[in-house]
Write an enzyme that holds these catalytic residues in place. Structure first.
Site, PDB file in Angstrom:
ATOM      1  N   GLY A 294       0.820  -1.210   0.000  1.00  0.00           N
ATOM      2  CA  GLY A 294       0.000   0.000   0.000  1.00  0.00           C
ATOM      3  C   GLY A 294       0.857   1.264   0.000  1.00  0.00           C
TER       4      GLY A 294
ATOM      5  N   VAL B 226      -5.101  -4.776   1.616  1.00  0.00           N
ATOM      6  CA  VAL B 226      -5.103  -5.415   2.938  1.00  0.00           C
ATOM      7  C   VAL B 226      -4.908  -6.916   2.787  1.00  0.00           C
ATOM      8  CG1 VAL B 226      -6.643  -3.607   3.824  1.00  0.00           C
ATOM      9  CG2 VAL B 226      -7.589  -5.819   3.221  1.00  0.00           C
TER      10      VAL B 226
ATOM     11  N   ALA C  19      -5.100 -10.653   2.399  1.00  0.00           N
ATOM     12  CA  ALA C  19      -6.160 -11.403   1.715  1.00  0.00           C
ATOM     13  C   ALA C  19      -6.912 -12.290   2.704  1.00  0.00           C
ATOM     14  CB  ALA C  19      -5.538 -12.255   0.614  1.00  0.00           C
TER      15      ALA C  19
ATOM     16  N   ASN D 169      -4.133 -10.479  -2.930  1.00  0.00           N
ATOM     17  CA  ASN D 169      -4.200 -11.803  -3.560  1.00  0.00           C
ATOM     18  C   ASN D 169      -5.452 -12.538  -3.095  1.00  0.00           C
ATOM     19  OD1 ASN D 169      -1.933 -11.822  -5.196  1.00  0.00           O
ATOM     20  ND2 ASN D 169      -0.589 -12.389  -3.499  1.00  0.00           N
TER      21      ASN D 169
ATOM     22  N   SER E  77       1.576  -7.856  -9.544  1.00  0.00           N
ATOM     23  CA  SER E  77       2.828  -8.605  -9.460  1.00  0.00           C
ATOM     24  C   SER E  77       4.011  -7.649  -9.477  1.00  0.00           C
ATOM     25  CB  SER E  77       2.952  -9.588 -10.627  1.00  0.00           C
ATOM     26  OG  SER E  77       4.196 -10.257 -10.545  1.00  0.00           O
TER      27      SER E  77
ATOM     28  N   LYS F 190      -4.063 -13.634 -11.710  1.00  0.00           N
ATOM     29  CA  LYS F 190      -2.955 -13.482 -10.754  1.00  0.00           C
ATOM     30  C   LYS F 190      -2.668 -14.806 -10.051  1.00  0.00           C
ATOM     31  CE  LYS F 190       0.289 -11.727  -8.250  1.00  0.00           C
ATOM     32  NZ  LYS F 190       0.227 -11.697  -6.847  1.00  0.00           N
TER      33      LYS F 190
ATOM     34  N   HIS G 245      -0.753 -16.899 -12.422  1.00  0.00           N
ATOM     35  CA  HIS G 245       0.589 -16.295 -12.457  1.00  0.00           C
ATOM     36  C   HIS G 245       1.416 -16.842 -11.292  1.00  0.00           C
ATOM     37  CE1 HIS G 245       3.159 -13.303 -10.451  1.00  0.00           C
ATOM     38  NE2 HIS G 245       3.425 -12.759 -11.629  1.00  0.00           N
ATOM     39  N   ASN G 246       0.822 -16.861 -10.097  1.00  0.00           N
ATOM     40  CA  ASN G 246       1.558 -17.348  -8.928  1.00  0.00           C
ATOM     41  C   ASN G 246       1.854 -18.840  -9.031  1.00  0.00           C
ATOM     42  OD1 ASN G 246       1.138 -14.739  -8.047  1.00  0.00           O
ATOM     43  ND2 ASN G 246       0.672 -15.343  -5.961  1.00  0.00           N
TER      44      ASN G 246
ATOM     45  N   GLU H  41       4.766 -19.137 -11.169  1.00  0.00           N
ATOM     46  CA  GLU H  41       5.904 -18.648 -10.368  1.00  0.00           C
ATOM     47  C   GLU H  41       6.406 -19.746  -9.418  1.00  0.00           C
ATOM     48  OE1 GLU H  41       5.041 -14.812  -8.399  1.00  0.00           O
ATOM     49  OE2 GLU H  41       5.668 -15.791  -6.556  1.00  0.00           O
TER      50      GLU H  41
ATOM     51  N   ARG I 249       6.946 -27.867  -1.773  1.00  0.00           N
ATOM     52  CA  ARG I 249       7.012 -26.909  -0.656  1.00  0.00           C
ATOM     53  C   ARG I 249       6.430 -27.529   0.603  1.00  0.00           C
ATOM     54  NH1 ARG I 249       5.904 -20.582  -2.142  1.00  0.00           N
ATOM     55  NH2 ARG I 249       6.991 -20.531  -4.124  1.00  0.00           N
TER      56      ARG I 249
ATOM     57  N   HIS J 114     -17.964 -49.625 -15.093  1.00  0.00           N
ATOM     58  CA  HIS J 114     -17.976 -48.222 -15.524  1.00  0.00           C
ATOM     59  C   HIS J 114     -18.008 -48.068 -17.044  1.00  0.00           C
ATOM     60  CE1 HIS J 114     -17.641 -46.716 -11.529  1.00  0.00           C
ATOM     61  NE2 HIS J 114     -16.524 -47.395 -11.296  1.00  0.00           N
TER      62      HIS J 114
HETATM   63  N1  LIG Z   1       4.060  -8.346  -0.386  1.00  0.00           N
HETATM   64  C1  LIG Z   1       4.062  -8.571  -1.684  1.00  0.00           C
HETATM   65  O1  LIG Z   1       5.119  -8.688  -2.333  1.00  0.00           O
HETATM   66  C2  LIG Z   1       2.768  -8.697  -2.432  1.00  0.00           C
HETATM   67  C3  LIG Z   1       2.779  -8.757  -3.839  1.00  0.00           C
HETATM   68  C4  LIG Z   1       1.584  -8.817  -4.533  1.00  0.00           C
HETATM   69  C5  LIG Z   1       0.384  -8.828  -3.833  1.00  0.00           C
HETATM   70  N2  LIG Z   1       0.390  -8.794  -2.478  1.00  0.00           N
HETATM   71  C6  LIG Z   1      -0.915  -8.790  -1.787  1.00  0.00           C
HETATM   72  O2  LIG Z   1      -1.204  -7.451  -1.425  1.00  0.00           O
HETATM   73  C7  LIG Z   1      -1.933  -7.417  -0.190  1.00  0.00           C
HETATM   74  C8  LIG Z   1      -1.156  -6.569   0.799  1.00  0.00           C
HETATM   75  O3  LIG Z   1       0.096  -7.170   0.993  1.00  0.00           O
HETATM   76  P1  LIG Z   1       1.215  -6.610   2.011  1.00  0.00           P
HETATM   77  O4  LIG Z   1       2.336  -7.607   1.956  1.00  0.00           O
HETATM   78  O5  LIG Z   1       1.501  -5.198   1.717  1.00  0.00           O
HETATM   79  O6  LIG Z   1       0.484  -6.645   3.425  1.00  0.00           O
HETATM   80  P2  LIG Z   1      -0.197  -7.818   4.291  1.00  0.00           P
HETATM   81  O7  LIG Z   1       0.740  -8.210   5.366  1.00  0.00           O
HETATM   82  O8  LIG Z   1      -0.726  -8.909   3.422  1.00  0.00           O
HETATM   83  O9  LIG Z   1      -1.457  -7.027   4.930  1.00  0.00           O
HETATM   84  C9  LIG Z   1      -1.262  -6.056   5.904  1.00  0.00           C
HETATM   85  C10 LIG Z   1      -2.301  -4.955   5.764  1.00  0.00           C
HETATM   86  O10 LIG Z   1      -3.621  -5.470   5.935  1.00  0.00           O
HETATM   87  C11 LIG Z   1      -4.267  -4.710   6.949  1.00  0.00           C
HETATM   88  N3  LIG Z   1      -5.275  -5.502   7.649  1.00  0.00           N
HETATM   89  C12 LIG Z   1      -5.125  -6.752   8.141  1.00  0.00           C
HETATM   90  N4  LIG Z   1      -6.272  -7.169   8.709  1.00  0.00           N
HETATM   91  C13 LIG Z   1      -7.156  -6.137   8.579  1.00  0.00           C
HETATM   92  C14 LIG Z   1      -8.517  -5.954   8.949  1.00  0.00           C
HETATM   93  N5  LIG Z   1      -9.199  -6.928   9.566  1.00  0.00           N
HETATM   94  N6  LIG Z   1      -9.113  -4.779   8.644  1.00  0.00           N
HETATM   95  C15 LIG Z   1      -8.428  -3.807   8.018  1.00  0.00           C
HETATM   96  N7  LIG Z   1      -7.137  -3.928   7.622  1.00  0.00           N
HETATM   97  C16 LIG Z   1      -6.518  -5.080   7.899  1.00  0.00           C
HETATM   98  C17 LIG Z   1      -3.144  -4.303   7.853  1.00  0.00           C
HETATM   99  O11 LIG Z   1      -3.556  -3.246   8.688  1.00  0.00           O
HETATM  100  P3  LIG Z   1      -2.886  -3.036  10.137  1.00  0.00           P
HETATM  101  O12 LIG Z   1      -1.641  -2.266   9.895  1.00  0.00           O
HETATM  102  O13 LIG Z   1      -3.911  -2.297  10.890  1.00  0.00           O
HETATM  103  O14 LIG Z   1      -2.614  -4.422  10.715  1.00  0.00           O
HETATM  104  C18 LIG Z   1      -2.109  -3.892   6.835  1.00  0.00           C
HETATM  105  O15 LIG Z   1      -2.385  -2.639   6.282  1.00  0.00           O
HETATM  106  C19 LIG Z   1      -2.091  -8.895   0.230  1.00  0.00           C
HETATM  107  O16 LIG Z   1      -3.303  -9.398  -0.246  1.00  0.00           O
HETATM  108  C20 LIG Z   1      -0.954  -9.586  -0.489  1.00  0.00           C
HETATM  109  O17 LIG Z   1      -1.218 -10.952  -0.715  1.00  0.00           O
HETATM  110  C21 LIG Z   1       1.544  -8.703  -1.762  1.00  0.00           C
END
Ligand SMILES: NC(=O)c1ccc[n+]([C@@H]2O[C@H](COP(=O)([O-])OP(=O)(O)OC[C@H]3O[C@@H](n4cnc5c(N)ncnc54)[C@H](OP(=O)(O)O)[C@@H]3O)[C@@H](O)[C@H]2O)c1
Length: 461
Positions: A5, A65, A67, A93, A119, A173, A176-177, A180, A279, A441
């Site tokens: 974010g 946030v 997933a 995701n 991605s 996506k 894609h994963n 990957e 894995r 069958h």
């Molecule tokens: N990391 C990567 O490389 C990557 C790449 C592609 C896609 N993604 C996807 O992008 C999304 C975000 O990934 P991320 O790695 O940046 O973070 P994350 O660890 O998956 O999520 C953390 C975020 O979610 C919020 N959150 C968790 N529970 C919540 C709830 N009940 N209500 C409101 N907010 C909540 C957290 O807020 P708080 O701070 O308040 O806990 C924080 O802002 C995920 O779906 C992930 O799978 C990640």
């Protein structure tokens, strides 16, 4: 305001679009604002209502946030604050079936919704990711300019395109994963052979991968980072850091979902599935240690020869191609079953930049999909003769691994996949006979039309 974010907000603001940001935990918004925002048009909000009412209408809200349930929890709070025509984009995701459910709920409320795969990890989010949006087309029109400017740029456009209706963005996506997972698994197996059979150390293997990354058929983000990871020395211990990392792989589910959906749709994706299985098996570290102590394993090394990196790189390449073939085959079938109307060459195109799957090979995949409209890439004119030529290398690698007792489930699955597709005859005739024997069958015959059942005991007796 987790890593994705934050970086997307900075990226979008740097493209000239003002951004308001909000996070459940306000301290993170504040920290982000104090440490990372340097004059960009980013406005922090510390209350959801305040955030929503600060936005220009129709509102365009991108959720990054965790997933799963968190998305529902957040949407439950967000939806009632929105007005008709506002747009919500889920960039996480999310599982595609959840996205379909959320789209239906958004529609019920007169809202627009996009499920968008992203991605490229945190680096991509900041400098230009590959974006895979699907859902309401009118919603895409509202943010097209923003998304296409924020995305990575390649010679034939931004790595972002409207993919189709419903949950297709998250479906693409997910696949894609899956691809990957398979490519990473194949790379890891080749690394394992280099260290165990040929006795190479991480820095030496790093040089091999770095060289492979200069070859057109292997040049890719994943091969590149593999070379970098293997070359990295732990500053404290002065040993390759990779040697100090516990060999128990984790996963968040997207690879598993790809395999589950492929099984549901009846599309064979063994290379992807074996990478998920590998894995899972790796995660039983304690059990493996105990079991390993009960078996004696003599690991003999073989002398190095100039030939070794040649056949290993060819084997790796075929595994990558098998994984892409499986992925596009699955996408084609999903497009038919879920009426996604996917444009497969466009998907290959938007993976060419800012993406974990980024690879020179994708240019050829894009043209093979455009010219032949056939997702089984390895069998197209573009790849067929190369596959024929490189198959002995993959066969040799699998045989060598078997002889040395080194598991290469991903490479072996790729070989079996390619061999099975090339087989005029498979032993499924016997399976059909067995099924008919114990379960009546029925089976079809090759010498006449119709469906048959045999009283096998009577005939045999
Ligand atoms: N990391 C990567 O490389 C990557 C790449 C592609 C896609 N993604 C996807 O992008 C999304 C975000 O990934 P991320 O790695 O940046 O973070 P994350 O660890 O998956 O999520 C953390 C975020 O979610 C919020 N959150 C968790 N529970 C919540 C709830 N009940 N209500 C409101 N907010 C909540 C957290 O807020 P708080 O701070 O308040 O806990 C924080 O802002 C995920 O779906 C992930 O799978 C990640």
């Amino acid at each position: 305001m987790a890593v994705m974010g934050q970086n997307l907000a900075l990226n979008i603001a740097r493209k000239g679009f003002p951004v308001a940001v909000f996070n459940r935990t306000a301290a993170k918004t504040q920290e982000f604002f104090e440490t990372r925002v340097k004059g960009e048009s980013i406005y922090p909000a510390y209350d959801l209502r305040e955030f929503v009412f600060s936005l220009e209408r129709p509102r365009k809200i991108l959720l990054m946030v965790k997933a799963g349930e968190a998305v529902d929890e957040f949407l439950n709070a967000l939806f009632p604050l929105l007005d008709e025509g506002d747009l919500v984009i889920d960039g996480g995701n999310s599982f595609f079936r959840d996205t379909d459910r959320r789209i239906a709920e958004a529609e019920r409320r007169g809202l627009l919704y996009l499920g968008m795969g992203i991605s490229g990890g945190e680096h991509g989010a900041l400098h230009g990711p590959s974006l895979m949006p699907g859902g309401h087309r009118e919603g895409y029109a509202l943010v097209q300019d923003i998304l296409e400017k924020a995305a990575a740029q390649v010679e034939d456009g931004p790595c972002c395109t409207y993919l189709g209706p419903g949950s297709c963005g998250h479906f693409v996506k997910m696949v894609h994963n899956g691809i990957e997972y398979a490519f990473m698994g194949a790379i890891a197996e080749v690394y394992d052979l280099l260290r165990k059979i040929f006795g190479l150390r991480a820095p030496e293997i790093a040089r091999i991968f770095a060289h492979w990354n200069t070859l057109p058929h292997l040049n890719s983000y994943l091969v590149d980072i593999t070379a970098r990871v293997l070359a990295y020395e732990d500053p404290e211990t002065k040993t390759p850091l990779v040697d100090l990392i516990l060999d128990a792989a984790e996963q968040k589910g997207t690879g598993k979902w790809t395999s589950q959906v492929a099984l549901d749709l009846g599309i064979p994706t063994p290379t992807i599935t074996q990478s998920v299985v590998a894995r899972s098996l790796s995660s039983f570290k304690n059990e493996r240690l105990q079991i390993a102590s009960r078996f004696s394993i003599s690991q003999k090394t073989l002398p190095w020869s100039e030939e070794v990196p040649l056949f290993l790189s060819d084997a790796l390449y075929l595994a990558e191609l098998a994984a892409f073939s499986e992925g596009f085959h699955l996408l084609q079938e999903a497009s038919r079953v879920f009426a996604y109307h996917l444009n497969l060459p466009e998907i290959a195109r938007i993976w060419k930049g800012g993406c974990i799957l980024k690879a020179l090979l994708l240019g050829r995949i894009q043209s093979a999909l455009t010219l032949h409209d056939a997702p089984l890439l390895f069998a197209t004119e573009e790849f067929r003769s190369e596959v024929q030529e490189k198959l002995p290398a993959l066969r040799k690698v699998c045989a060598l691994s078997a002889e040395h007792g080194i598991p290469v489930p991903v490479l072996s699955a790729a070989l079996a996949y390619l061999d099975a597709w090339r087989s005029e005859k498979l032993p499924a005739n016997l399976i059909q006979a067995q099924r008919d024997y114990f379960g009546a069958h029925t089976y079809r015959r090759i010498d006449r039309e119709g469906t048959f059942h045999t009283e096998w005991e009577v005939t045999a007796g």
